[in-house]
Design a protein around this motif. Sequence first.
Motif, PDB file in Angstrom:
ATOM      1  N   ALA A 274       0.818  -1.208   0.000  1.00 50.30           N
ATOM      2  CA  ALA A 274       0.000   0.000   0.000  1.00 50.30           C
ATOM      3  C   ALA A 274       0.856   1.263   0.000  1.00 50.30           C
ATOM      4  O   ALA A 274       0.408   2.329  -0.424  1.00 50.30           O
ATOM      5  N   GLY A 278       1.455   2.499  -3.789  1.00 50.83           N
ATOM      6  CA  GLY A 278       0.240   3.270  -3.583  1.00 50.83           C
ATOM      7  C   GLY A 278      -0.123   4.077  -4.810  1.00 50.83           C
ATOM      8  O   GLY A 278       0.576   4.066  -5.833  1.00 50.83           O
ATOM      9  N   ARG A 279      -1.225   4.811  -4.707  1.00 52.31           N
ATOM     10  CA  ARG A 279      -1.700   5.570  -5.857  1.00 52.31           C
ATOM     11  C   ARG A 279      -0.679   6.622  -6.288  1.00 52.31           C
ATOM     12  O   ARG A 279      -0.369   6.755  -7.475  1.00 52.31           O
ATOM     13  N   LYS A 280      -0.106   7.329  -5.341  1.00 53.28           N
ATOM     14  CA  LYS A 280       0.866   8.361  -5.674  1.00 53.28           C
ATOM     15  C   LYS A 280       2.145   7.758  -6.243  1.00 53.28           C
ATOM     16  O   LYS A 280       2.660   8.235  -7.271  1.00 53.28           O
ATOM     17  N   GLU A 281       2.649   6.705  -5.584  1.00 55.19           N
ATOM     18  CA  GLU A 281       3.865   6.059  -6.064  1.00 55.19           C
ATOM     19  C   GLU A 281       3.630   5.391  -7.418  1.00 55.19           C
ATOM     20  O   GLU A 281       4.503   5.395  -8.286  1.00 55.19           O
ATOM     21  N   GLY A 282       2.428   4.811  -7.615  1.00 54.38           N
ATOM     22  CA  GLY A 282       2.124   4.168  -8.884  1.00 54.38           C
ATOM     23  C   GLY A 282       2.101   5.160 -10.031  1.00 54.38           C
ATOM     24  O   GLY A 282       2.645   4.894 -11.114  1.00 54.38           O
ATOM     25  N   LYS A 283       1.489   6.315  -9.803  1.00 53.89           N
ATOM     26  CA  LYS A 283       1.456   7.333 -10.853  1.00 53.89           C
ATOM     27  C   LYS A 283       2.862   7.810 -11.196  1.00 53.89           C
ATOM     28  O   LYS A 283       3.190   8.009 -12.378  1.00 53.89           O
ATOM     29  N   TYR A 286       4.584   5.022 -13.271  1.00 52.36           N
ATOM     30  CA  TYR A 286       4.085   4.940 -14.641  1.00 52.36           C
ATOM     31  C   TYR A 286       4.540   6.137 -15.468  1.00 52.36           C
ATOM     32  O   TYR A 286       4.901   5.995 -16.648  1.00 52.36           O
TER      33      TYR A 286
END
Length: 307
Positions: A274, A278-283, A286
């Motif tokens: 998580a 997480g959403r921030k790390e995933g963005k 990518y």
Amino acid sequence: GLLSTFQDAGVRFVYFSPRNMRRQKEIASQMGIDVAWNCAISLRPLDQGEEDPHRMVSNYADWDVNAKLPHGIESVRRHLKDVDNVPLLVSLFTDVTKTTTKEMIEIFQEYNDTVITVGLSHLPWNSKIFSTADLAIGVDVLSDCLAKTDEDDLRYNALLPSEVSFASAISSHFCAFRLQGVASIEHMPTILAQGRASLAAATSAGIFFLSGLMSFSFYVLFTVCSVSTTIPYVPNIGAVIYLLVILPLIGLPMAMTDPDNRCMQQVPPKNDAAVSFGRKEGKAFYFASFLKAVPPAVFPQLIYLIA
């Protein structure tokens, strides 16, 4: 010392002892473990209303302050759920058994800690503990003694050195490493450094492979969408050579690079998906992968248009 080296590297040392706190205090102090008040947890469950006579007491300003840490595995679970994460931060667990040690390791893993267990390889009850941990290191303390044993001097019903070594090997078959002798523990920082280096190198190589595959995919896409009067040609043999020869020849050596000299001074992130993904790390991941993959795919198209 060894414990300070681990601490600088972001590795917390936790000691599990079958003794009670008062009996273990001196040994733990000599090992460099903090034995002040409220520093240890007993994994022996208490009956309702029962008090632990071995629990440490602090005298401060004429007040007797009893430690409020949990007692037993179920109490530890309730404390982590309802109070705070202090049980995950202490360095000493007392009154342990092979079962409670295994359960406490599982609790560490439930809270996203990576657990390395170090124990005696000749004790058969350590086998389940070794199998539960993420990485196990067995220490064989009998090898030096067995090497000096003359089998002709043993009694007829005594265990042979070869039998003891065989039993030790079976008990430690879950261990990734089996160290010979107590002095070999000094090699653990080297093992840790090599492991971190291997992980970092493999991660870099994996990202390189991913970027190379994405670049080729974008290149094929841009070829089909080319604004030129003739569509650029992508030869099959060229695609095969790029994917199966060029990328592996460059990526595999990257996975075998030497470790960074500062790897033991860098604290790795917590093993929590998580947080790491997480959403921030995933963005961010990518976006960075996209920026790495697009320029190598666009540059050949511009060269083709110019030519």
